[in-house]
Write a protein that holds these residues in place. Structure first.
Motif, PDB file in Angstrom:
ATOM      1  N   UNK A 146     -10.063 -11.140  -4.560  1.00  0.00           N
ATOM      2  CA  UNK A 146     -10.808 -11.280  -3.078  1.00  0.00           C
ATOM      3  C   UNK A 146     -12.195 -11.557  -3.047  1.00  0.00           C
ATOM      4  N   UNK A 156       0.812  -1.377   0.010  1.00  0.00           N
ATOM      5  CA  UNK A 156       0.032  -0.015  -0.033  1.00  0.00           C
ATOM      6  C   UNK A 156       0.914   1.386   0.004  1.00  0.00           C
ATOM      7  N   UNK A 157       0.371   2.143  -0.865  1.00  0.00           N
ATOM      8  CA  UNK A 157       1.113   3.608  -0.714  1.00  0.00           C
ATOM      9  C   UNK A 157       2.315   3.436  -1.734  1.00  0.00           C
ATOM     10  N   UNK A 209     -11.491  -0.057  -4.931  1.00  0.00           N
ATOM     11  CA  UNK A 209     -10.636   0.845  -4.191  1.00  0.00           C
ATOM     12  C   UNK A 209     -11.233   1.999  -3.750  1.00  0.00           C
ATOM     13  N   UNK A 210     -10.560   3.081  -3.530  1.00  0.00           N
ATOM     14  CA  UNK A 210     -11.278   4.094  -2.963  1.00  0.00           C
ATOM     15  C   UNK A 210     -12.347   5.139  -3.602  1.00  0.00           C
ATOM     16  N   UNK A 211     -13.127   5.668  -2.836  1.00  0.00           N
ATOM     17  CA  UNK A 211     -14.233   6.340  -3.557  1.00  0.00           C
ATOM     18  C   UNK A 211     -13.657   7.682  -4.168  1.00  0.00           C
ATOM     19  N   UNK A 233      -9.643  10.059   5.305  1.00  0.00           N
ATOM     20  CA  UNK A 233      -9.100   9.016   6.302  1.00  0.00           C
ATOM     21  C   UNK A 233      -8.063   8.697   6.633  1.00  0.00           C
ATOM     22  N   UNK A 244     -13.120  -1.762   5.002  1.00  0.00           N
ATOM     23  CA  UNK A 244     -13.649  -0.589   3.991  1.00  0.00           C
ATOM     24  C   UNK A 244     -15.053  -0.194   3.844  1.00  0.00           C
ATOM     25  N   UNK A 293     -14.476   3.883   4.362  1.00  0.00           N
ATOM     26  CA  UNK A 293     -15.178   4.498   3.292  1.00  0.00           C
ATOM     27  C   UNK A 293     -16.207   5.596   3.740  1.00  0.00           C
ATOM     28  N   UNK A 307     -14.709  -0.053  -2.672  1.00  0.00           N
ATOM     29  CA  UNK A 307     -14.297  -1.357  -1.829  1.00  0.00           C
ATOM     30  C   UNK A 307     -15.603  -1.386  -1.091  1.00  0.00           C
ATOM     31  N   UNK A 308     -16.659  -0.217  -0.787  1.00  0.00           N
ATOM     32  CA  UNK A 308     -17.574  -0.414   0.099  1.00  0.00           C
ATOM     33  C   UNK A 308     -18.956  -0.760  -0.780  1.00  0.00           C
ATOM     34  N   UNK A 325      -4.313   0.119   5.622  1.00  0.00           N
ATOM     35  CA  UNK A 325      -3.156   0.612   4.684  1.00  0.00           C
ATOM     36  C   UNK A 325      -3.762   0.707   3.460  1.00  0.00           C
ATOM     37  N   UNK A 326      -4.325  -0.326   3.014  1.00  0.00           N
ATOM     38  CA  UNK A 326      -4.791  -0.486   1.567  1.00  0.00           C
ATOM     39  C   UNK A 326      -6.192   0.297   1.441  1.00  0.00           C
ATOM     40  N   UNK A 327      -6.629   0.754   2.411  1.00  0.00           N
ATOM     41  CA  UNK A 327      -8.024   1.544   2.446  1.00  0.00           C
ATOM     42  C   UNK A 327      -8.038   2.878   2.577  1.00  0.00           C
ATOM     43  N   UNK A 328      -7.071   3.219   3.539  1.00  0.00           N
ATOM     44  CA  UNK A 328      -7.207   4.252   4.166  1.00  0.00           C
ATOM     45  C   UNK A 328      -6.429   5.504   3.192  1.00  0.00           C
ATOM     46  N   UNK A 329      -6.618   6.617   3.194  1.00  0.00           N
ATOM     47  CA  UNK A 329      -5.715   7.672   2.489  1.00  0.00           C
ATOM     48  C   UNK A 329      -4.551   7.976   3.022  1.00  0.00           C
ATOM     49  N   UNK A 366      -8.301  -7.255  -5.548  1.00  0.00           N
ATOM     50  CA  UNK A 366      -9.558  -6.803  -4.839  1.00  0.00           C
ATOM     51  C   UNK A 366     -10.719  -7.771  -5.649  1.00  0.00           C
ATOM     52  N   UNK A 424     -10.936  -7.093   4.518  1.00  0.00           N
ATOM     53  CA  UNK A 424     -10.761  -5.888   3.778  1.00  0.00           C
ATOM     54  C   UNK A 424     -12.130  -5.086   3.525  1.00  0.00           C
TER      55      UNK A 424
END
Ligand SMILES: Nc1ncnc2c1ncn2[C@@H]1O[C@H](COP(=O)(O)OP(=O)(O)OP(=O)(O)O)[C@@H](O)[C@H]1O
Ligand SMILES: [Mg+2]
Lengths: 578, 461
Positions: free
Chosen positions: A332, A230-231, A257-259, B145, B281, B285, A292-293, B319-323, A329, B277
């Protein structure tokens, strides 16, 4: 058995239904609200369904209906500039019908039924057409013409062909046997669209990213994976590719992934101009956002939705790039569904068919001769998110067995803000050789050598670093100290590229070549000077060396570089050496 | 009134299995009446014609097969109103402060629906926390986040409180409302937070949910969802900017693992459920800014890394979800440096949209990049010095080595009540960079060096 059954059991996104006659991958409407689902297993009179929407509140006994159709996407004008969820529901339409939050039980067409498009026929009455042939065109965005294709499994003689403004579901062509064609066609997402023949990829995808174009290029029609913790820069790299690569169409899948990242793309892409056409990037882009959500079954489907849309544009003869962030993802999602089915788990709980699914997906990439006779390609670039950044896990390993390019992201590099944090020692491209002739012709006959020398120097640096770790750098002989310095220049001045820098975010091939050449030239002169007796301290003080550090940021690169070249000549003339 | 069943077939860990029911909805809220007259609550995890599986939030202690089970026909909801502010509630939302029940303006589903990505506004309003390592190098923005990755015995609570106290968006007087959710922390830790909230008057604009170490673990699965529901309500219905502090995410994940084990699921890595995960999320999220709505939800959660291991599934999946993440270092803590933030593995992914000429200052990004690079290099050299000794270093390298020490001492270290504005943070950064040879500042454009470097600054006019 019949067309209507009922819910027997609910466990998260997995619902078991009874009494319904189904085939694998049939789309069913589940419960009173008619939630969309897909049959993924059949046993006795029970079928297992993955449901693409939230299942809270569903009860055993609620009705289920079979549509008899496989999960399909709508293909036709209006795909570009769209943003869809994993099952091709346009997110703006969902926002209009259910507000800012995604609720359920709303179906929405992938393509607008209201909008009219100007259809220009390219065939005449009496022409023979077969699957994949072009029967007309629509100007979909300012620069992209959508070519309207005969669906792959249809052929005949044109009996009537229209011209003018039509909606996507209006008939524009009738064949001799009465078959009616519209601008829109549907295609089941899990089935690859046919092509006439697969071709060898021989042209690089130019990305404007130095480490990619320079050291580890991917071919148009090739496959690449970008794994990293990550990152470390998967998303930034994928977005850079979506922005700057010289491709005609981009399909960008935000898979689990992220919104906020998708919102970013939505805000940025209409503002950024394609360097080649000067038009907003959004006009060549299709976005798929199943964050992801959002429901995990729709996440599983999103990858197929995306690649089918990519195939459709390929079939028109376009070069398409598809970015999937992140394929982990997706894997998963498969694992989650599979475990609800109580299937025998394979490695780390992933289903035993993980490897097969991954290779089927990447197999849909490639350069092809389309059914219409034109050449098109799909380049697939998949991000992989290995747990703990450990590449030995099943998704990374199975992906690496398939793809031809490996961009290995490295947490250590990311931590010291060396971006792109792609490790130059572990990464590889199996296309480098095949693309050689293209560079000779289009960049410079020197390019391949420059690049190979740079790679060699970086290898050498790694070996020397091991010694430095034991004795310190001052203990090295002077020529080796110089080697380390030149390698550092290649890393920092050439490989490092800041995606957020207004100038450096995109580096054309020509600039890449000149920059690497200048660094190499400095290195050669420095080595010569040292051999001719110049002091290493003096060489290290070179101003042209320091200037080379920042030349990539200059708006007027060429003139800045020629000033530096001049300084370099003067300096080394003083230092001696040839 | 719904029907009461006395058909519990089996009780296993936090789960009960009920048979011979009418159709029961998935995720429905369940009330269980115990022989002693008390009631426990649960939620349907799996439902079929044959059997319904229910997880009991308060644990199954005291349950037997004679208990009555009522399915309420609805999913779990939180009664909300503006009066939530200033209240202290239990981990399942019951008043703990002796105050009245909340008279609801609305009752909201606690699972919360996903924000349509198309409805999101990319977060970009710089939040000044007054902490240099955050503002200068890992900038927080409204709607982000950004968790703290810490370890046992480290001062993460103190840092979280300092942030809650000092955070503000520059040029605006709006204060954050704070939603604080404790999950499995000790009573003492909870008191530490409460005292600070009271001392600073923050309690009046806070909603507190407390699930403490001796409260049932299963309840932890709903506590953060209650908190986030309250936060979304205040943000989106009452235009407030809400800072959500969830602590400790690790306890939440342990509860998740325990539930998975009770259900005999195939475990994923290190025994945590394969869907962790996705589950995490569904919490993280729920931060963001929505187009056309004035409020925002910012998350600053605390997560203690088991064994200080950042590759452990809990920090890893987070860490894979947060910013991004703010990583607390045991090494710096041992050196007596507060706040012991290790900037190298820390990251704010939204930093770039929150900084720059119009938001903080034009040189911010360059200064930050240069500080990172220089500190990373200095730290590497420490490793080398341990082997070859300081004398084997070149003069250049010695400068970097010294830089790393100064950086920790002057940039990282600050008081727990020291509130530095961004200009102060950046000028400390420049003072430190000025100790390096100017030619080494390769990450900074010349024009900024001319304008901000202490050696040139005065001479400009
Ligand atoms: N080429 C680049 N130039 C500048 N910064 C970069 C670059 N690549 C990555 N970064 C920095 O690294 C951060 C993390 O990158 P990114 O979000 O792409 O990581 P990721 O690998 O996708 O992580 P995750 O798996 O958690 O999604 C970015 O926010 C940015 O600050
Ligand atoms: Mg990413």
């Amino acid at each position: 058995m019949k067309n209507k059954g009922e819910i027997y059991r609910i466990s998260g996104p997995v619902v078991i239904i009874s009494g319904l006659n189904t085939k694998m991958y049939d789309v069913v409407k589940v419960g009173k609200e008619g939630l969309m689902g897909e049959v993924i297993g059949i046993e006795g009179d029970k079928s297992t369904v993955q449901v693409y929407e939230e299942t809270s509140g569903l009860k055993p006994g609620e009705p289920v209906e079979n549509t008899g159709m496989s999960l399909s996407v709508e293909l036709g004008p209006g795909l570009l500039e769209s943003i869809y969820d994993g099952i091709q529901r346009p997110l703006p339409v969902l926002k209009d019908t259910m507000g800012d939050f995604i609720k359920r039980g709303v179906s929405a067409n992938g393509l607008s039924r209201e909008k009219e498009w100007d259809f220009v026929p390219t065939v005449n009455k009496g022409d023979k057409v077969k699957g994949g042939d072009i029967i007309g065109t629509v100007q979909e965005t300012v620069n992209i013409q959508q070519r309207i294709l005969v669906p792959p499994n249809i052929s005949g003689t044109v009996d009537e062909i229209k011209s003018g403004k039509f909606k996507v579901d209006e008939v524009i062509c009738t064949l001799g046997d009465g078959t009616e064609l519209m601008m829109m066609q549907k295609w089941p997402v899990r089935k690859p669209r046919p092509v006439s023949k697969k071709l060898m990829p021989v042209t690089p995808l130019i990305t404007g990213q130095r480490i990619l174009d320079g050291l580890f290029p991917v071919a148009k029609g090739g496959t690449a994976a970008i794994p990293g913790p990550f990152g470390s820069g998967k998303t930034v790299t994928q977005q850079q590719l979506a922005k700057w690569s010289d491709t005609e169409i981009v399909v960008y899948i935000g898979c689990g992934e992220r919104g906020n990242e998708m919102a970013d793309v939505l805000y940025e892409f209409p503002e950024i101009k394609d360097p080649k056409t000067g038009r907003p990037l959004m006009e060549r882009t299709v976005l798929i956002a199943n964050t992801s959500n959002m429901p995990v079954a729709a996440r599983e489907a999103s990858v197929y939705t995306g690649i089918t849309i990519a195939e459709y544009y390929r079939d028109m003869g376009y070069d398409v790039s598809l970015m999937a962030d992140s394929t982990s993802r997706w894997a998963e999602a498969m694992r989650e569904i599979s475990s609800r089915l109580e299937e025998m788990p394979g490695e780390e709980g992933y289903p035993a068919y993980l490897a097969a699914r991954l290779s089927e997906f990447y197999e849909r990439a490639g350069k092809v001769k389309a059914l219409c006779g034109k050449e098109g390609s799909i380049t697939v670039i998949g991000a992989v998110s290995p747990p703990g950044g450990d590449f030995s896990e099943p998704v990374t390993q199975n992906t690496l067995r398939i793809v031809k390019v490996f961009w290995a992201l490295d947490a250590k590099l990311a931590q010291r803000r060396h971006f792109p944090a792609i490790n130059w020692l572990n990464s590889y491209s199996l296309y480098s050789k095949a693309l050689g002739p293209w560079y000779d012709e289009n960049v410079s006959p020197e390019w391949v050598k420059l690049r190979n020398d740079a790679m060699e120097l970086l290898q050498k640096e790694a070996e020397l670093q091991e010694i430095v770790q034991l004795v310190g750098s001052d203990a090295l002989p002077e020529d080796q100290q110089l080697t380390l310095e030149i390698a550092r220049m290649i890393r920092e001045y050439f490989l490092q590229q800041n995606a957020y820098h207004e100038v450096d975010t995109f580096c054309p091939m020509d600039k890449q070549y000149k920059l690497l050449k200048a660094i190499t030239a400095w290195g050669d002169r420095a080595n010569n000077a040292l051999e001719s007796g110049a002091l290493i301290e003096d060489i290290m003080k070179s101003k042209s060396k320091d200037d080379l550090a920042k030349v990539k940021f200059e708006k007027d690169f060429d003139s800045a570089l020629s000033v530096i070249t001049k300084t370099m000549e003067d300096e080394f003339a003083k230092l001696g050496g040839k | 009134m719904t029907k009461e069943y006395k058909t519990i077939r089996e009780i296993a860990g936090p789960l009960i299995f009920v048979e011979k029911t009418e159709p029961v909805g998935y995720n429905e809220l369940v009330n269980i009446n115990l022989p002693d007259g008390t009631t426990k609550r649960g939620q349907v995890l799996d439902t079929s014609h044959d059997i319904v599986v229910v997880q009991i939030f308060e644990g199954t202690g005291g349950l037997n097969k004679e208990c009555g089970v009522r399915f309420t026909g609805e999913t779990i909801k939180l009664p909300v109103s503006k009066d939530l502010l200033g209240r202290i509630l239990s981990g399942s939302g019951e008043p703990l402060d002796g105050g009245p029940r909340i008279v609801p303006e609305d009752r909201l589903e606690i699972t919360g629906a996903a924000i349509n990505p198309y409805a999101r506004l990319p977060p970009k309003d710089f939040i000044q926390t007054g902490i240099s390592t955050i503002d200068g190098m890992n900038t927080l923005v409204r709607g982000q986040k950004l968790p703290i990755f810490s370890g046992s015995g480290l001062p993460h609570n103190e840092i979280a409180l300092q942030i809650a106290r000092q955070s503000k968006v520059r040029g605006s007087d709006e204060q954050f409302a704070v939603v604080f959710a404790a999950m499995g922390i000790t009573n003492e830790e909870a008191q530490y937070f409460m005292r600070d909230f009271e001392r600073t008057g923050a309690l009046e604009r806070a909603v507190v949910f407390l699930n403490l170490a001796d409260d049932p673990a299963v309840e932890r699965l709903i506590t953060p969802r209650l908190a986030l529901t309250a936060a979304e309500y205040l943000a989106y219905e009452h235009d407030m900017h809400v800072l959500v502090i969830l602590t400790d995410i690790t306890n939440y994940c342990e509860a998740l693992r325990q539930m998975g084990a009770a259900r005999e699921e195939v475990p994923g890595r290190r025994g945590y459920p394969g869907y962790m995960y996705t589950d995490l999320a569904s919490l993280y999220e729920r931060a963001g800014v929505v187009k056309g709505r004035k409020g925002s939800v910012t998350q600053f959660s605390i997560l203690s890394m088991p064994g200080d291991d950042i590759t452990h599934p809990i920090p890893d999946l987070s860490g894979y979800i947060t910013e991004g993440q703010i990583v607390i270092s045991r090494e710096l803590h041992r050196k007596g440096i507060y706040p012991p933030v290790n900037v190298l593995p820390s990251l704010s992914r939204l930093m770039n949209s929150g900084i720059g000429a119009t938001r903080t200052r034009e040189d911010h990004k360059a200064v930050s990049d240069q500080l990172y690079a220089a500190y990373a290099e200095g730290k590497d050299l420490r490793g080398l010095v341990a082997i070859v000794g300081k004398d084997a270093l070149s003069d250049r390298d010695k400068k970097f080595l010294e830089f790393a020490d100064m950086f920790e001492d002057r940039f990282v270290r600050q008081g727990s009540d020291e509130n530095r504005d961004i200009e102060t943070t950046l000028s400390i950064g420049w003072e430190l960079l000025a100790e390096l040879p100017e030619a080494q500042l390769t990450r900074i454009d010349n024009k900024y060096i001319q304008k901000y470097h202490p050696a040139h600054k005065g001479k400009q006019e």
